[in-house]
Design a protein around this motif. Sequence first.
Motif, PDB file in Angstrom:
ATOM      1  N   PHE B  74       0.874  -1.174   0.000  1.00 42.85           N
ATOM      2  CA  PHE B  74       0.000   0.000   0.000  1.00 42.85           C
ATOM      3  C   PHE B  74       0.906   1.217   0.000  1.00 42.85           C
ATOM      4  CE2 PHE B  74      -2.709  -3.242   1.940  1.00 42.85           C
ATOM      5  CZ  PHE B  74      -3.845  -3.091   1.169  1.00 42.85           C
ATOM      6  N   ARG B  75       0.660   2.098  -0.936  1.00 41.06           N
ATOM      7  CA  ARG B  75       1.574   3.231  -1.061  1.00 41.06           C
ATOM      8  C   ARG B  75       1.168   4.425  -0.214  1.00 41.06           C
ATOM      9  NH1 ARG B  75       2.468   2.097  -7.462  1.00 41.06           N
ATOM     10  NH2 ARG B  75       4.092   0.565  -7.125  1.00 41.06           N
ATOM     11  N   ARG B  76      -0.123   4.489   0.175  1.00 38.83           N
ATOM     12  CA  ARG B  76      -0.561   5.643   0.959  1.00 38.83           C
ATOM     13  C   ARG B  76      -1.304   5.170   2.214  1.00 38.83           C
ATOM     14  NH1 ARG B  76      -1.594   7.114  -4.184  1.00 38.83           N
ATOM     15  NH2 ARG B  76      -3.770   6.506  -4.025  1.00 38.83           N
ATOM     16  N   PHE B  77      -0.865   5.692   3.340  1.00 40.62           N
ATOM     17  CA  PHE B  77      -1.529   5.392   4.612  1.00 40.62           C
ATOM     18  C   PHE B  77      -1.121   6.458   5.594  1.00 40.62           C
ATOM     19  CE2 PHE B  77       2.244   2.833   3.856  1.00 40.62           C
ATOM     20  CZ  PHE B  77       3.068   3.178   4.913  1.00 40.62           C
ATOM     21  N   GLU B  78      -1.906   6.588   6.641  1.00 41.59           N
ATOM     22  CA  GLU B  78      -1.543   7.552   7.669  1.00 41.59           C
ATOM     23  C   GLU B  78      -1.931   6.971   9.027  1.00 41.59           C
ATOM     24  OE1 GLU B  78      -5.397  10.317   6.683  1.00 41.59           O
ATOM     25  OE2 GLU B  78      -3.703  10.045   5.310  1.00 41.59           O
ATOM     26  N   ALA B 102      -3.166   0.231  -3.319  1.00 46.12           N
ATOM     27  CA  ALA B 102      -2.596  -1.123  -3.355  1.00 46.12           C
ATOM     28  C   ALA B 102      -1.960  -1.376  -4.713  1.00 46.12           C
ATOM     29  CB  ALA B 102      -3.682  -2.162  -3.090  1.00 46.12           C
ATOM     30  N   SER B 103      -0.790  -1.994  -4.677  1.00 47.23           N
ATOM     31  CA  SER B 103      -0.085  -2.247  -5.937  1.00 47.23           C
ATOM     32  C   SER B 103       0.672  -3.553  -5.860  1.00 47.23           C
ATOM     33  CB  SER B 103       0.888  -1.103  -6.212  1.00 47.23           C
ATOM     34  OG  SER B 103       1.721  -1.448  -7.302  1.00 47.23           O
ATOM     35  N   LEU B 104       0.659  -4.292  -6.976  1.00 45.45           N
ATOM     36  CA  LEU B 104       1.501  -5.485  -7.097  1.00 45.45           C
ATOM     37  C   LEU B 104       2.694  -5.186  -7.991  1.00 45.45           C
ATOM     38  CD1 LEU B 104      -1.210  -8.262  -7.607  1.00 45.45           C
ATOM     39  CD2 LEU B 104       0.067  -7.768  -5.545  1.00 45.45           C
ATOM     40  N   GLY B 105       2.808  -3.919  -8.422  1.00 44.33           N
ATOM     41  CA  GLY B 105       3.903  -3.545  -9.302  1.00 44.33           C
ATOM     42  C   GLY B 105       3.710  -4.047 -10.725  1.00 44.33           C
ATOM     43  N   LEU B 106       2.472  -4.439 -11.045  1.00 38.75           N
ATOM     44  CA  LEU B 106       2.188  -4.991 -12.364  1.00 38.75           C
ATOM     45  C   LEU B 106       0.957  -4.239 -12.883  1.00 38.75           C
ATOM     46  CD1 LEU B 106       3.308  -7.535 -13.971  1.00 38.75           C
ATOM     47  CD2 LEU B 106       1.208  -8.639 -13.196  1.00 38.75           C
ATOM     48  N   PRO B 107       1.105  -3.451 -13.930  1.00 39.16           N
ATOM     49  CA  PRO B 107      -0.001  -2.578 -14.350  1.00 39.16           C
ATOM     50  C   PRO B 107      -1.324  -3.319 -14.523  1.00 39.16           C
ATOM     51  CG  PRO B 107       1.982  -2.079 -15.606  1.00 39.16           C
ATOM     52  CD  PRO B 107       2.297  -3.287 -14.770  1.00 39.16           C
ATOM     53  N   MET B 108      -1.276  -4.521 -15.102  1.00 43.21           N
ATOM     54  CA  MET B 108      -2.526  -5.244 -15.355  1.00 43.21           C
ATOM     55  C   MET B 108      -3.228  -5.619 -14.050  1.00 43.21           C
ATOM     56  SD  MET B 108      -3.074  -8.742 -17.468  1.00 43.21           S
ATOM     57  CE  MET B 108      -3.851  -8.346 -19.010  1.00 43.21           C
ATOM     58  N   GLU B 112      -6.811  -4.056 -11.619  1.00 43.45           N
ATOM     59  CA  GLU B 112      -7.889  -4.906 -11.104  1.00 43.45           C
ATOM     60  C   GLU B 112      -8.167  -4.670  -9.620  1.00 43.45           C
ATOM     61  OE1 GLU B 112      -9.705  -7.164 -12.941  1.00 43.45           O
ATOM     62  OE2 GLU B 112      -8.633  -6.224 -14.614  1.00 43.45           O
ATOM     63  N   LEU B 113      -7.103  -4.355  -8.864  1.00 41.93           N
ATOM     64  CA  LEU B 113      -7.235  -4.312  -7.403  1.00 41.93           C
ATOM     65  C   LEU B 113      -8.324  -3.361  -6.894  1.00 41.93           C
ATOM     66  CD1 LEU B 113      -3.527  -4.652  -6.204  1.00 41.93           C
ATOM     67  CD2 LEU B 113      -5.313  -6.392  -6.278  1.00 41.93           C
TER      68      LEU B 113
END
Lengths: 211, 215
Positions: B74-78, B102-108, B112-113
């Motif tokens: 997760f790239r953003r949280f506080e 949320a990111s899996l580092g895979l654009p496709m 979806e997430l």
Amino acid sequence: MPTPPAAPAPARTGLPRRDRHDGRYGRIAIALHWLLALMILSSLCVGVAMVGLPFSPARVRLFNWHKWAGIAILALSALRLLWRLAHRPPPLPEAVLRAMPGWQRAAHQGTIALMYALFFAVPLLGWAYSSASGFPVVWFGVLPLPDLVAPDHALAESLLKPLHATLAFSLATLAALHVAAALKHHFIDHDPLLARMWPRGRGDRPGDPPP
Amino acid sequence: MNTPGLSARRAALPALPAMALLWLLALALLWLLALAPPPAHAAPPEPPAAKLVAEKSQIGFVTRQMGVPVEGSFRRFEATLKLDPRRPEGGSVALSIDTGSASLGLPMADAELPKPTWFDVAHHPRASFESTAIRALGGDRYAVNGRLTLKGITRELVVPVSIAPAEAGRSVATGSLVLHRLDFRVGDNEWTDTSMVGNEVTVNFRLILAAPGTP
């Protein structure tokens, strides 16, 4: 391996058994040839089909099957190459050799050498592409394999993916050429080249009188 | 206690009503005392507010796709911290995570997430964790009890955390816990097949906390 004294093998040559031949490939070589032909063709089809799928369980499943098959192809190709080095393939029949122009002999040797190179290069590049994309290969879902390269999306997308695909299609093209040549020998030249690699079972076992 | 003449006059009054009045007065006084705010020095000290250094902190997760570990984050949280990282017991933590990050580092996959099947960001843009108790386990280890709300579903859980001093007077809180994605309906419909994507999700976090009074 020395000749077992009791074996009813034809004593046509004084060569060790593994280098003796009735003009045919050995049983193991034939089995590996057809098994790998089937696996490579299936993997190519799965590879072409999977890349067009939307994100779905089917896509994940096909990608993993493709990777498992690729590693199996790599392992079996290594086995096949070792087997080939230890068991010399039968030379082309004299009549066939005489009928072949020089460029055809070169094409024959070149195609086989290139195909062998690609049997290794294509799966290795696929493996490296998976590693670079951040997806380690876990063979059959249980055996984690080491990463060939560190995760690097730019390398994966800009180099490894196109190279894997290009070489896979090159292998498919060479295989098509190989099949076309075999069919040409069989149906046009009517020479026994295809029989060398055809599975046994029509009375042409070793020791049978030559037809 | 004054002049004897006065007390003699008072003694003439009926004793019972006077006693009752005194009792009522005493009760009223006690009542007022009980309601009044306690003096400031008697209250437990308000836990100091530490700060989360979000840009240096990480919240990641690992899932398994057909046996293949797939890492995401997760790239953003506080966080709202009411604790002293050097003495976290009795403090509290409230973490809020942007589910759309949320990111899996895979654009496709990243496309979806946010969809309803996975995090349903449109309806549940945030996941939250609110601590209910922080207990010391000895050494630098703590157990943080709390409630995790993800995709509108709340579960109680205990998060093991280690808190160690870091540079510049900061502290680093690290920990790992295993969640079951289907408890929160993450990966719904066709993705509920756990032979495809495992139910267990390992969450790893590394939070950099700036102690009160430090930048």
